[in-house]
Write a protein that holds these residues in place. Structure first.
Motif, PDB file in Angstrom:
ATOM      1  N   VAL A  30       0.686  -1.880   0.256  1.00 19.61           N
ATOM      2  CA  VAL A  30      -0.121  -0.125   0.090  1.00 19.61           C
ATOM      3  C   VAL A  30       0.516   1.345  -0.078  1.00 19.61           C
ATOM      4  O   VAL A  30       0.313   2.063  -0.564  1.00 19.61           O
ATOM      5  CB  VAL A  30      -1.382  -0.232   1.347  1.00 19.61           C
ATOM      6  CG1 VAL A  30      -1.654   1.439   1.433  1.00 19.61           C
ATOM      7  CG2 VAL A  30      -1.868  -1.312   1.375  1.00 19.61           C
ATOM      8  N   ALA A  31       2.179   1.187   0.453  1.00 20.89           N
ATOM      9  CA  ALA A  31       2.736   2.105   1.073  1.00 20.89           C
ATOM     10  C   ALA A  31       3.450   2.798  -0.359  1.00 20.89           C
ATOM     11  O   ALA A  31       3.541   3.620  -0.813  1.00 20.89           O
ATOM     12  CB  ALA A  31       3.987   1.772   1.693  1.00 20.89           C
ATOM     13  N   GLN A  32       4.037   1.299  -1.260  1.00 24.38           N
ATOM     14  CA  GLN A  32       4.250   2.150  -2.580  1.00 24.38           C
ATOM     15  C   GLN A  32       3.098   2.496  -3.426  1.00 24.38           C
ATOM     16  O   GLN A  32       3.328   3.567  -3.996  1.00 24.38           O
ATOM     17  CB  GLN A  32       4.691   0.360  -3.195  1.00 24.38           C
ATOM     18  CG  GLN A  32       5.701   0.478  -3.343  1.00 24.38           C
ATOM     19  CD  GLN A  32       6.086  -1.579  -3.116  1.00 24.38           C
ATOM     20  OE1 GLN A  32       5.178  -2.458  -3.481  1.00 24.38           O
ATOM     21  NE2 GLN A  32       7.561  -1.616  -3.590  1.00 24.38           N
ATOM     22  N   ILE A  33       1.647   2.322  -3.751  1.00 27.66           N
ATOM     23  CA  ILE A  33       0.413   2.073  -3.630  1.00 27.66           C
ATOM     24  C   ILE A  33       0.598   4.015  -3.812  1.00 27.66           C
ATOM     25  O   ILE A  33       0.405   4.902  -5.293  1.00 27.66           O
ATOM     26  CB  ILE A  33      -0.051   1.402  -3.471  1.00 27.66           C
ATOM     27  CG1 ILE A  33      -0.717   0.204  -4.584  1.00 27.66           C
ATOM     28  CG2 ILE A  33      -2.181   2.371  -4.906  1.00 27.66           C
ATOM     29  CD1 ILE A  33      -1.478  -0.877  -4.460  1.00 27.66           C
ATOM     30  N   GLY A  38       1.179  10.020  -4.866  1.00 27.04           N
ATOM     31  CA  GLY A  38       1.453  10.920  -4.881  1.00 27.04           C
ATOM     32  C   GLY A  38       0.687  11.608  -3.813  1.00 27.04           C
ATOM     33  O   GLY A  38       0.538  12.657  -3.341  1.00 27.04           O
ATOM     34  N   LEU A  39       0.127   9.591  -3.237  1.00 25.84           N
ATOM     35  CA  LEU A  39      -0.354  10.438  -1.709  1.00 25.84           C
ATOM     36  C   LEU A  39       0.256   9.900  -0.705  1.00 25.84           C
ATOM     37  O   LEU A  39       1.051   9.333  -1.058  1.00 25.84           O
ATOM     38  CB  LEU A  39      -1.516  10.293  -2.295  1.00 25.84           C
ATOM     39  CG  LEU A  39      -2.438  10.729  -3.289  1.00 25.84           C
ATOM     40  CD1 LEU A  39      -3.773   9.642  -4.027  1.00 25.84           C
ATOM     41  CD2 LEU A  39      -2.772  11.811  -3.363  1.00 25.84           C
ATOM     42  N   THR A  40      -0.535   9.867   0.379  1.00 28.57           N
ATOM     43  CA  THR A  40      -0.242   9.078   1.725  1.00 28.57           C
ATOM     44  C   THR A  40      -0.719   7.926   1.883  1.00 28.57           C
ATOM     45  O   THR A  40      -1.447   7.595   1.332  1.00 28.57           O
ATOM     46  CB  THR A  40      -0.367   9.783   2.756  1.00 28.57           C
ATOM     47  OG1 THR A  40      -1.388   9.992   3.096  1.00 28.57           O
ATOM     48  CG2 THR A  40      -0.008  11.344   2.469  1.00 28.57           C
ATOM     49  N   GLU A  41      -0.319   6.980   2.121  1.00 34.70           N
ATOM     50  CA  GLU A  41      -1.123   5.875   2.970  1.00 34.70           C
ATOM     51  C   GLU A  41      -2.527   5.789   3.670  1.00 34.70           C
ATOM     52  O   GLU A  41      -3.687   5.666   3.382  1.00 34.70           O
ATOM     53  CB  GLU A  41      -0.222   5.087   4.027  1.00 34.70           C
ATOM     54  CG  GLU A  41       1.200   3.921   3.339  1.00 34.70           C
ATOM     55  CD  GLU A  41       1.645   3.215   4.653  1.00 34.70           C
ATOM     56  OE1 GLU A  41       1.058   1.914   4.594  1.00 34.70           O
ATOM     57  OE2 GLU A  41       2.442   3.515   4.950  1.00 34.70           O
ATOM     58  N   ARG A  42      -2.410   6.818   4.235  1.00 41.83           N
ATOM     59  CA  ARG A  42      -3.441   7.545   5.178  1.00 41.83           C
ATOM     60  C   ARG A  42      -5.463   7.942   4.065  1.00 41.83           C
ATOM     61  O   ARG A  42      -6.452   7.205   4.473  1.00 41.83           O
ATOM     62  CB  ARG A  42      -3.361   8.120   5.975  1.00 41.83           C
ATOM     63  CG  ARG A  42      -5.147   8.672   6.443  1.00 41.83           C
ATOM     64  CD  ARG A  42      -4.579  10.022   7.528  1.00 41.83           C
ATOM     65  NE  ARG A  42      -5.429  10.650   8.699  1.00 41.83           N
ATOM     66  CZ  ARG A  42      -5.077  10.666   9.629  1.00 41.83           C
ATOM     67  NH1 ARG A  42      -4.039  11.495  10.046  1.00 41.83           N
ATOM     68  NH2 ARG A  42      -6.492  11.190  10.577  1.00 41.83           N
ATOM     69  N   LYS A  51      -5.342  -3.685   0.376  1.00 42.53           N
ATOM     70  CA  LYS A  51      -4.763  -3.207  -1.220  1.00 42.53           C
ATOM     71  C   LYS A  51      -5.148  -4.647  -2.377  1.00 42.53           C
ATOM     72  O   LYS A  51      -5.118  -4.148  -3.352  1.00 42.53           O
ATOM     73  CB  LYS A  51      -3.426  -4.401  -1.276  1.00 42.53           C
ATOM     74  CG  LYS A  51      -3.084  -5.318  -1.139  1.00 42.53           C
ATOM     75  CD  LYS A  51      -1.624  -5.092  -1.135  1.00 42.53           C
ATOM     76  CE  LYS A  51      -0.880  -7.045  -1.940  1.00 42.53           C
ATOM     77  NZ  LYS A  51       0.510  -6.872  -1.465  1.00 42.53           N
ATOM     78  N   ARG A  52      -6.449  -4.734  -1.759  1.00 41.88           N
ATOM     79  CA  ARG A  52      -7.303  -6.231  -2.870  1.00 41.88           C
ATOM     80  C   ARG A  52      -8.200  -5.072  -3.578  1.00 41.88           C
ATOM     81  O   ARG A  52      -8.446  -5.587  -5.194  1.00 41.88           O
ATOM     82  CB  ARG A  52      -7.727  -7.192  -2.093  1.00 41.88           C
ATOM     83  CG  ARG A  52      -8.830  -7.914  -2.365  1.00 41.88           C
ATOM     84  CD  ARG A  52      -8.983  -9.258  -1.939  1.00 41.88           C
ATOM     85  NE  ARG A  52      -9.911  -8.318  -0.879  1.00 41.88           N
ATOM     86  CZ  ARG A  52     -10.933  -9.580   0.274  1.00 41.88           C
ATOM     87  NH1 ARG A  52     -10.462 -11.066  -0.478  1.00 41.88           N
ATOM     88  NH2 ARG A  52     -11.513  -9.359   0.955  1.00 41.88           N
ATOM     89  N   GLU A  53      -8.855  -4.574  -2.222  1.00 41.33           N
ATOM     90  CA  GLU A  53     -10.524  -4.122  -2.430  1.00 41.33           C
ATOM     91  C   GLU A  53     -10.446  -2.815  -3.768  1.00 41.33           C
ATOM     92  O   GLU A  53     -11.015  -2.247  -4.310  1.00 41.33           O
ATOM     93  CB  GLU A  53     -10.855  -3.228  -1.403  1.00 41.33           C
ATOM     94  CG  GLU A  53     -11.528  -4.619  -0.572  1.00 41.33           C
ATOM     95  CD  GLU A  53     -12.621  -5.509  -1.937  1.00 41.33           C
ATOM     96  OE1 GLU A  53     -13.550  -4.879  -2.199  1.00 41.33           O
ATOM     97  OE2 GLU A  53     -12.200  -6.321  -1.362  1.00 41.33           O
ATOM     98  N   VAL A  54      -8.955  -2.462  -3.659  1.00 37.38           N
ATOM     99  CA  VAL A  54      -8.481  -1.593  -5.141  1.00 37.38           C
ATOM    100  C   VAL A  54      -9.278  -1.890  -6.401  1.00 37.38           C
ATOM    101  O   VAL A  54     -10.270  -1.066  -7.361  1.00 37.38           O
ATOM    102  CB  VAL A  54      -7.620  -0.663  -4.750  1.00 37.38           C
ATOM    103  CG1 VAL A  54      -6.352  -1.467  -5.453  1.00 37.38           C
ATOM    104  CG2 VAL A  54      -7.290   0.614  -5.646  1.00 37.38           C
ATOM    105  N   LEU A  55      -9.195  -3.151  -6.585  1.00 39.16           N
ATOM    106  CA  LEU A  55      -9.391  -3.966  -7.791  1.00 39.16           C
ATOM    107  C   LEU A  55     -10.606  -4.323  -8.433  1.00 39.16           C
ATOM    108  O   LEU A  55     -10.851  -4.283  -8.992  1.00 39.16           O
ATOM    109  CB  LEU A  55      -8.342  -4.997  -8.381  1.00 39.16           C
ATOM    110  CG  LEU A  55      -6.779  -5.466  -7.896  1.00 39.16           C
ATOM    111  CD1 LEU A  55      -6.524  -6.494  -7.994  1.00 39.16           C
ATOM    112  CD2 LEU A  55      -6.789  -4.729  -9.254  1.00 39.16           C
TER     113      LEU A  55
END
Length: 194
Positions: A30-33, A38-42, A51-55
């Motif tokens: 998630v940190a890499q995403i 150009g955003l924060t993990e928060r 990280k799964r649900e983004v798909l």
């Protein structure tokens, strides 16, 4: 104080798909995403629980599109015609998104956890279709059978469209809407020949 991030959700989804395609789902964090977007993990977790649900973020939207199209079919339309209207709406929803869908499908196909989530999404779409048909007065078990068949047509057409079934890859140049109609016609012919 949090600052407003324009198009944050879309940027995160795009970054996730890029990274999953480049490095694989398992090796992406998630940190890499968030960093790629150009955003924060928060910010990421404000939009997606993991990280799964983004798909799978568009699932509810697809259910709504399908249900509304079935409901909007003329009152005199047969259940099959109402189903066709719903499938047409799904085809239109994917217009212009073939490359993105193809990349997403490659990521999902490479990871069992994601394949299982995809099946849950398809089951949810089937339930929404069943409910929409029942609201039109289609009784059980016909509503459930039509919905299951419609979901099967959608899945088969979608996989053809993104190229999952062609050994040379690249997918079909035929629009998804046309493949959905072809699939529905093929199903009708198969049932008629019984």
């Amino acid at each position: 104080m949090a600052r407003w991030e324009p198009h944050a959700k879309e940027r995160l989804a795009r970054a996730a798909l890029e990274l999953y395609s480049e490095y694989g789902y398992e090796r992406t964090t998630v940190a890499q995403i968030a960093a790629r977007a150009g955003l924060t993990e928060r910010t990421y977790f404000r939009h997606f629980p993991d990280k799964r649900e983004v798909l799978f973020d568009g699932s509810h939207s697809l259910e709504t599109t399908l249900s509304e199209a079935v409901a909007a079919a003329p009152g005199t339309a047969s259940p099959r015609a109402a189903l066709a209207a719903g499938l047409d709406a799904l085809g239109a929803a994917f217009e212009g998104l073939r490359e993105q869908a193809r990349r997403r499908q490659a990521v999902v196909a490479a990871q069992q956890e994601l394949q299982e989530r995809e099946l849950i999404k398809l089951a949810s779409l089937t339930r929404a279709l069943t409910a929409a048909l029942r609201l039109r007065g289609v009784e059980e078990p016909r509503a459930s059978l039509l919905a299951e068949a419609g979901a099967g047509v959608f899945r088969t057409a979608f996989l053809r469209w993104v190229g999952d079934e062609r050994p040379e890859g690249g997918g079909s140049e035929v629009p998804l809407a046309a493949l959905l109609r072809e699939g529905l016609d093929t199903l009708g012919d198969a049932l008629a020949r019984g």
